[in-house]
Design a protein around this motif. Sequence first.
Motif, PDB file in Angstrom:
ATOM      1  N   SER A  55       4.015   4.132   8.307  1.00  0.00           N
ATOM      2  CA  SER A  55       4.263   4.836   7.053  1.00  0.00           C
ATOM      3  C   SER A  55       4.216   3.881   5.863  1.00  0.00           C
ATOM      4  CB  SER A  55       5.625   5.539   7.110  1.00  0.00           C
ATOM      5  OG  SER A  55       5.928   6.165   5.872  1.00  0.00           O
ATOM      6  N   LEU A  56       4.847   2.706   6.003  1.00  0.00           N
ATOM      7  CA  LEU A  56       4.840   1.710   4.928  1.00  0.00           C
ATOM      8  C   LEU A  56       3.423   1.217   4.650  1.00  0.00           C
ATOM      9  CD1 LEU A  56       6.245  -0.205   2.950  1.00  0.00           C
ATOM     10  CD2 LEU A  56       6.628  -1.777   4.861  1.00  0.00           C
ATOM     11  N   LEU A  57       2.657   0.960   5.707  1.00  0.00           N
ATOM     12  CA  LEU A  57       1.286   0.497   5.525  1.00  0.00           C
ATOM     13  C   LEU A  57       0.449   1.551   4.808  1.00  0.00           C
ATOM     14  CD1 LEU A  57       0.611  -1.232   8.973  1.00  0.00           C
ATOM     15  CD2 LEU A  57       1.030  -2.329   6.763  1.00  0.00           C
ATOM     16  N   GLY A  58       0.683   2.829   5.126  1.00  0.00           N
ATOM     17  CA  GLY A  58      -0.021   3.908   4.449  1.00  0.00           C
ATOM     18  C   GLY A  58       0.326   3.956   2.973  1.00  0.00           C
ATOM     19  N   CYS A  59       1.616   3.770   2.665  1.00  0.00           N
ATOM     20  CA  CYS A  59       2.050   3.760   1.273  1.00  0.00           C
ATOM     21  C   CYS A  59       1.425   2.590   0.522  1.00  0.00           C
ATOM     22  CB  CYS A  59       3.577   3.689   1.202  1.00  0.00           C
ATOM     23  SG  CYS A  59       4.243   3.629  -0.475  1.00  0.00           S
ATOM     24  N   LEU A  60       1.431   1.408   1.125  1.00  0.00           N
ATOM     25  CA  LEU A  60       0.842   0.233   0.487  1.00  0.00           C
ATOM     26  C   LEU A  60      -0.667   0.405   0.290  1.00  0.00           C
ATOM     27  CD1 LEU A  60       2.729  -2.634   2.374  1.00  0.00           C
ATOM     28  CD2 LEU A  60       3.032  -1.926  -0.015  1.00  0.00           C
ATOM     29  N   ARG A  61      -1.304   1.110   1.216  1.00  0.00           N
ATOM     30  CA  ARG A  61      -2.739   1.368   1.074  1.00  0.00           C
ATOM     31  C   ARG A  61      -3.010   2.264  -0.140  1.00  0.00           C
ATOM     32  NH1 ARG A  61      -3.565   2.118   5.968  1.00  0.00           N
ATOM     33  NH2 ARG A  61      -3.163   4.359   6.053  1.00  0.00           N
ATOM     34  N   GLU A  62      -2.172   3.294  -0.319  1.00  0.00           N
ATOM     35  CA  GLU A  62      -2.335   4.180  -1.473  1.00  0.00           C
ATOM     36  C   GLU A  62      -2.056   3.438  -2.776  1.00  0.00           C
ATOM     37  OE1 GLU A  62      -3.497   7.314  -1.567  1.00  0.00           O
ATOM     38  OE2 GLU A  62      -3.929   6.945   0.555  1.00  0.00           O
ATOM     39  N   ILE A  63      -1.049   2.578  -2.761  1.00  0.00           N
ATOM     40  CA  ILE A  63      -0.739   1.787  -3.955  1.00  0.00           C
ATOM     41  C   ILE A  63      -1.898   0.847  -4.273  1.00  0.00           C
ATOM     42  CG2 ILE A  63       0.753  -0.056  -4.852  1.00  0.00           C
ATOM     43  CD1 ILE A  63       3.078   1.259  -3.360  1.00  0.00           C
ATOM     44  N   GLY A  64      -2.496   0.270  -3.222  1.00  0.00           N
ATOM     45  CA  GLY A  64      -3.618  -0.639  -3.411  1.00  0.00           C
ATOM     46  C   GLY A  64      -4.785   0.027  -4.116  1.00  0.00           C
ATOM     47  N   LYS A  65      -5.004   1.310  -3.865  1.00  0.00           N
ATOM     48  CA  LYS A  65      -6.096   2.043  -4.517  1.00  0.00           C
ATOM     49  C   LYS A  65      -5.857   2.176  -6.015  1.00  0.00           C
ATOM     50  CE  LYS A  65      -7.063   4.877  -0.413  1.00  0.00           C
ATOM     51  NZ  LYS A  65      -7.043   6.267   0.136  1.00  0.00           N
ATOM     52  N   ILE A  66      -4.577   2.181  -6.407  1.00  0.00           N
ATOM     53  CA  ILE A  66      -4.224   2.417  -7.809  1.00  0.00           C
ATOM     54  C   ILE A  66      -4.058   1.108  -8.583  1.00  0.00           C
ATOM     55  CG2 ILE A  66      -2.471   3.385  -9.351  1.00  0.00           C
ATOM     56  CD1 ILE A  66      -1.825   5.397  -7.146  1.00  0.00           C
ATOM     57  N   ARG A  67      -3.393   0.123  -7.974  1.00  0.00           N
ATOM     58  CA  ARG A  67      -3.024  -1.079  -8.726  1.00  0.00           C
ATOM     59  C   ARG A  67      -4.184  -2.032  -8.964  1.00  0.00           C
ATOM     60  NH1 ARG A  67      -1.821  -5.691  -5.504  1.00  0.00           N
ATOM     61  NH2 ARG A  67      -1.818  -5.279  -3.266  1.00  0.00           N
ATOM     62  N   GLY A  68      -5.251  -1.910  -8.192  1.00  0.00           N
ATOM     63  CA  GLY A  68      -6.412  -2.761  -8.418  1.00  0.00           C
ATOM     64  C   GLY A  68      -6.103  -4.220  -8.208  1.00  0.00           C
ATOM     65  N   ALA A  69      -6.377  -5.044  -9.248  1.00  0.00           N
ATOM     66  CA  ALA A  69      -6.188  -6.492  -9.146  1.00  0.00           C
ATOM     67  C   ALA A  69      -4.746  -6.913  -9.445  1.00  0.00           C
ATOM     68  CB  ALA A  69      -7.140  -7.203 -10.098  1.00  0.00           C
ATOM     69  N   LYS A  70      -3.917  -5.994  -9.897  1.00  0.00           N
ATOM     70  CA  LYS A  70      -2.528  -6.327 -10.218  1.00  0.00           C
ATOM     71  C   LYS A  70      -1.755  -6.668  -8.951  1.00  0.00           C
ATOM     72  CE  LYS A  70      -2.250  -3.100 -14.130  1.00  0.00           C
ATOM     73  NZ  LYS A  70      -1.590  -1.877 -14.628  1.00  0.00           N
ATOM     74  N   SER A  71      -0.787  -7.570  -9.097  1.00  0.00           N
ATOM     75  CA  SER A  71       0.098  -7.865  -7.970  1.00  0.00           C
ATOM     76  C   SER A  71       1.036  -6.682  -7.766  1.00  0.00           C
ATOM     77  CB  SER A  71       0.903  -9.136  -8.238  1.00  0.00           C
ATOM     78  OG  SER A  71       1.829  -8.921  -9.301  1.00  0.00           O
ATOM     79  N   LEU A  72       1.622  -6.606  -6.587  1.00  0.00           N
ATOM     80  CA  LEU A  72       2.542  -5.509  -6.299  1.00  0.00           C
ATOM     81  C   LEU A  72       3.743  -5.544  -7.251  1.00  0.00           C
ATOM     82  CD1 LEU A  72       3.269  -3.115  -4.496  1.00  0.00           C
ATOM     83  CD2 LEU A  72       4.393  -4.724  -2.937  1.00  0.00           C
TER      84      LEU A  72
END
Length: 206
Positions: free
Chosen positions: A118-135
């Motif tokens: 579940s966490l990996l899925g959430c991080l994957r969705e965030i990755g699509k949005i944040r682009g080059a920005k750090s978490l």
Amino acid sequence: YAFLANFAIALAKTWAALVTGSGSLLAEAIHSYADSGNQVLLFLGMRQALKPADREHPLGYGKLTYFWAFVVALLLFSIGGLFSVYEGVHKLQHPEPLNAAWIGLLVLAVAIVLETFSLLGCLREIGKIRGAKSLKIWLIHTRNAELVVVLGEDVAAIAGLLLAFVCLGLSVMTGEPTFDALGSIAIGIVLVTVSIFIAWRIRSLL
């Protein structure tokens, strides 16, 4: 699907807590029930935010997602965090021997695997949005309340499960139920900390 999976995990934790008498497992079960309710509230907020603008709300209903996300933070704090601390203190004052602890450890291990996905899925969705920005930068500046809440809940869930697994395991190895009680308190502290962060972040959006 996430709601049904989380609710099923909550039922499994409840059953294991009743069988073993583990305070840490009971705290995790309550946490999972709170997460299930939170997912319903977030879904409700997302649906309401899609309503078109009208005369009473000429700018639309988009900020309703922030309101419901804030409610989620409050529920995580009260139902999840405070109850876990209370359960741990109760177990410290009235210790009980653990029964068939291997059942609890098995349920926790399965839950850890599922929550990791579940966490990996959430991080994957965030990755699509944040682009080059750090978490970290994304968390500070994002306006996506739903993903902030889901990320916080997933991190709290994995941290709580690991604490429960370690503390229950220590109780089994030492025969001392105090470790299990301390695990429940530690889980409560984690949930309170995460809920305060979510509330602070959503408050800035509101």
